[in-house]
Write an enzyme that holds these catalytic residues in place. Structure first.
Site, short mmCIF file in Angstrom:
data_model
loop_
_atom_site.label_atom_id
_atom_site.label_comp_id
_atom_site.label_asym_id
_atom_site.label_seq_id
_atom_site.Cartn_x
_atom_site.Cartn_y
_atom_site.Cartn_z
N SER A 94 0.82 -1.22 0.00
CA SER A 94 0.00 0.00 0.00
C SER A 94 0.85 1.27 0.00
CB SER A 94 -0.91 0.04 1.23
OG SER A 94 -1.72 -1.09 1.29
N1 SAH Z 1 0.11 -5.44 4.14
C1 SAH Z 1 0.65 -5.76 2.85
C2 SAH Z 1 -0.36 -5.55 1.75
C3 SAH Z 1 -0.40 -6.70 0.82
S1 SAH Z 1 -1.79 -6.71 -0.27
C4 SAH Z 1 1.92 -5.01 2.61
O1 SAH Z 1 2.24 -4.12 3.41
O2 SAH Z 1 2.65 -5.33 1.68
C5 SAH Z 1 -2.93 -7.74 0.59
C6 SAH Z 1 -2.45 -9.11 0.99
O3 SAH Z 1 -3.57 -9.83 1.51
C7 SAH Z 1 -1.90 -9.95 -0.16
O4 SAH Z 1 -0.61 -10.39 0.17
C8 SAH Z 1 -2.89 -11.12 -0.25
O5 SAH Z 1 -2.29 -12.34 -0.63
C9 SAH Z 1 -3.43 -11.19 1.16
N2 SAH Z 1 -4.73 -11.84 1.29
C10 SAH Z 1 -5.83 -11.72 0.50
N3 SAH Z 1 -6.83 -12.49 0.96
C11 SAH Z 1 -6.37 -13.11 2.09
C12 SAH Z 1 -6.94 -14.04 3.01
N4 SAH Z 1 -8.18 -14.48 2.90
N5 SAH Z 1 -6.16 -14.46 4.04
C13 SAH Z 1 -4.89 -14.03 4.18
N6 SAH Z 1 -4.30 -13.15 3.34
C14 SAH Z 1 -5.03 -12.70 2.30
#
Ligand code: SAH
Length: 211
Positions: A60
């Site tokens: 993000s």
């Molecule tokens: N906090 C992260 C943002 C990554 S984007 C950062 O700082 O880089 C969102 C993330 O949520 C992705 O890695 C995706 O794989 C994960 N995600 C999506 N659905 C999910 C679920 N049901 N359980 C666990 N992780 C999930």
């Protein structure tokens, strides 16, 4: 490109965008965001934008990371936090320097493994990771003082609300692909209070695991 000066400029922008919690700004100022990206993208780490981390997922924008962290901490010190979507680990790393313990769930194994190495490098030992579908939370480790999701469900899963401690805060983007809002839900003695913060755009919360 990865210098302290570049990072300080990023923090100044985040402040101008309206984040005012000084402890959050200080952590942004001291956390190397470039190590959370693949080498080819590291030079863009301090831009005011979301950046790709592979598997169609994104790290993000700095403002959003700071804003969500500030909202999570807005009622005072927080001890146990659950994060959904470890991704690159940047949001996790920011949280881990502001709370006692972070439990972070990620459904894509390879992202989780890279994040794990980064926490080792930064000596962040209060982060606990789980390869799982986080839509149901992590009930064995609850209740949590804070829950932060970095992926958007269509509706707030009631399991997450149930895993909040009294006074705990859930910070979560909710909605479809082009119509999401960041909301905060606060658990009270006799129910829940909800605040709508602003329009946002996150990747969807997806069911199931990826090896
Ligand atoms: N906090 C992260 C943002 C990554 S984007 C950062 O700082 O880089 C969102 C993330 O949520 C992705 O890695 C995706 O794989 C994960 N995600 C999506 N659905 C999910 C679920 N049901 N359980 C666990 N992780 C999930």
């Amino acid at each position: 490109m990865t210098s302290q000066r570049t990072r300080a400029r990023m923090v100044e922008r985040v402040r101008q965008q309206g984040v005012c919690d000084q402890q959050v700004l200080d952590v942004l100022n001291s956390t190397p965001r470039h190590i959370f990206l693949d080498e080819a993208l590291a030079h863009r780490a301090y831009e005011d934008s979301a950046l790709p981390i592979g598997h169609n997922q994104t790290l993000s924008q700095p403002y959003i990371v700071a804003r969500m962290t500030e909202l999570l901490l807005a009622s005072g010190p927080v001890s146990r936090v659950l994060e959904l979507g470890t991704g690159s680990g940047y949001q996790t790393a920011v949280l881990s320097q502001l709370v006692e313990r972070v439990y972070s769930v990620e459904r894509i194994r390879s992202l989780q493994e890279k994040a794990r190495q980064r926490f080792g490098l930064l000596k962040l030992h209060n982060v606990h990771l789980r390869h799982a579908d986080g839509g149901m939370g992590w009930p064995e480790k609850g209740p949590f003082d804070g829950i932060l999701s970095t992926a958007a469900p269509r509706q707030v899963p009631k399991e997450l609300m149930e895993q909040l401690a009294i006074g705990g805060r859930l910070v979560i983007p909710v909605g479809g692909d082009n119509d999401q809002e960041l909301i905060v839900i606060i658990r009270q003695n006799d129910g829940y209070e909800q605040q709508i913060i602003e329009k946002v755009r996150f990747v969807p919360l997806v069911k199931g695991l990826v090896r």
